[in-house]
Design a protein around this motif. Structure first.
Motif, mmCIF file in Angstrom:
data_model
loop_
_atom_site.group_PDB
_atom_site.id
_atom_site.type_symbol
_atom_site.label_atom_id
_atom_site.label_comp_id
_atom_site.label_asym_id
_atom_site.label_seq_id
_atom_site.Cartn_x
_atom_site.Cartn_y
_atom_site.Cartn_z
ATOM 1 N N PRO A 136 -18.247 56.972 70.545
ATOM 2 C CA PRO A 136 -17.189 57.964 70.364
ATOM 3 C C PRO A 136 -17.733 59.364 70.139
ATOM 4 N N LEU A 137 -17.036 60.337 70.704
ATOM 5 C CA LEU A 137 -17.355 61.746 70.517
ATOM 6 C C LEU A 137 -16.377 62.335 69.498
ATOM 7 N N PRO A 138 -16.676 63.522 68.959
ATOM 8 C CA PRO A 138 -15.823 64.085 67.908
ATOM 9 C C PRO A 138 -14.523 64.698 68.413
ATOM 10 N N TYR A 139 -14.273 64.643 69.694
ATOM 11 C CA TYR A 139 -13.004 65.131 70.233
ATOM 12 C C TYR A 139 -12.323 64.012 71.011
ATOM 13 N N ARG A 140 -11.061 64.240 71.354
ATOM 14 C CA ARG A 140 -10.230 63.145 71.853
ATOM 15 C C ARG A 140 -9.829 63.305 73.315
ATOM 16 N N SER A 141 -9.509 62.173 73.899
ATOM 17 C CA SER A 141 -9.154 62.085 75.311
ATOM 18 C C SER A 141 -7.725 61.578 75.449
ATOM 19 N N LEU A 142 -7.036 62.080 76.449
ATOM 20 C CA LEU A 142 -5.639 61.712 76.670
ATOM 21 C C LEU A 142 -5.495 60.343 77.328
ATOM 22 N N GLN A 143 -4.580 59.557 76.784
ATOM 23 C CA GLN A 143 -4.025 58.409 77.494
ATOM 24 C C GLN A 143 -2.545 58.701 77.669
ATOM 25 N N LEU A 144 -2.028 58.467 78.856
ATOM 26 C CA LEU A 144 -0.626 58.744 79.121
ATOM 27 C C LEU A 144 0.062 57.451 79.538
ATOM 28 N N GLY A 145 1.013 57.006 78.723
ATOM 29 C CA GLY A 145 1.762 55.799 79.028
ATOM 30 C C GLY A 145 3.022 56.130 79.809
ATOM 31 N N LEU A 146 3.256 55.408 80.882
ATOM 32 C CA LEU A 146 4.417 55.645 81.739
ATOM 33 C C LEU A 146 5.315 54.427 81.720
ATOM 34 N N ALA A 147 6.601 54.648 81.475
ATOM 35 C CA ALA A 147 7.563 53.551 81.430
ATOM 36 C C ALA A 147 8.818 53.949 82.197
ATOM 37 N N GLY A 148 9.600 52.939 82.584
ATOM 38 C CA GLY A 148 10.881 53.204 83.222
ATOM 39 C C GLY A 148 10.761 54.092 84.453
ATOM 40 N N GLU A 149 11.485 55.186 84.434
ATOM 41 C CA GLU A 149 11.489 56.101 85.577
ATOM 42 C C GLU A 149 10.093 56.617 85.890
ATOM 43 N N ALA A 150 9.322 56.943 84.865
ATOM 44 C CA ALA A 150 7.986 57.485 85.091
ATOM 45 C C ALA A 150 7.075 56.463 85.773
ATOM 46 N N SER A 151 7.141 55.205 85.351
ATOM 47 C CA SER A 151 6.319 54.161 85.953
ATOM 48 C C SER A 151 6.665 53.961 87.429
#
Length: 207
Positions: A136-151
């Motif tokens: 792990p690094l000291p900064y964060r990474s995006l996870q994007l969850g898609l549901a319904g219309e977005a999926s």
């Protein structure tokens, strides 16, 4: 693939979207069993067997995906896909996203957060970014969850191209096992800061 690694610039803010992107598209990563991943890469679109009614998580960070799938060695994650999607669709998901956990700085109370989460077609999760050793690094990474219309829109409207990058994952992993970190880093996709679109909630702003 560029020869420039995604973590060359420092220091990084605690959370910021970094991705391989062009003026029109952004690349995200997912890993699947070969029965699903190989047809998707072959046809450049997700097959009918891809469950559009379920939430799917997309990761703009190649190394976070490697951490998640163990360089493509984990069960049902043996095929690593680079999914190039339309930026307009990605931006739509960001604008309609809700944080996946309650944050007092973002929500007036838990009830308001739960109501927003239930209604949102996308959700954001910030996880520690990873280095080439998958530490792990000291900064964060995006996870994007898609549901319904977005999926559904992700699978059937936003997807521009799907590439099987399992060989790339294996090559980078092999170079790391051989102790050649420089050669491994040279193979990484070029992930640059991605500008959050107008109307994006505060949870996606650089901090």
């Amino acid at each position: 693939m560029s020869t420039i690694g995604p973590h060359a610039a420092a220091p990084e803010p605690v959370r910021r979207i970094r991705a391989l992107h062009t003026e029109r598209t952004v690349t995200v990563y997912q890993a699947y069993a070969p029965a699903l991943g190989l047809p998707a890469a072959r046809d450049g679109r997700f097959p009918a067997a891809w469950k559009r009614e379920r939430m799917t998580w997309i990761k703009p960070s190649f190394l976070w995906m490697m951490y998640r799938c163990g360089w493509g060695t984990k069960d049902s994650q043996e095929t690593v896909l680079a999914v190039e999607i339309d930026r307009a669709g990605f931006d739509w998901a960001l604008r309609h996203a809700c944080l996946s956990h309650y944050d007092a700085d973002e929500h007036p109370d838990r009830a308001a957060w739960k109501q927003q989460l239930k209604a949102a077609p996308a959700r954001v999760q910030w996880d520690p970014e990873r280095d080439l050793h998958l530490a792990p690094l000291p900064y964060r990474s995006l996870q994007l969850g898609l549901a319904g219309e977005a999926s559904r829109r992700y699978a059937d409207e936003w997807t521009v191209a799907i590439t099987d990058v399992t060989p790339l994952a294996r090559e980078i992993h092999a170079r790391m096992r051989a102790g050649d970190t420089g050669a491994a880093a040279a193979l990484l996709p070029e992930e640059r800061p991605y500008p959050a679109p107008e109307g994006t909630p505060g949870l996606l702003r650089v901090s």
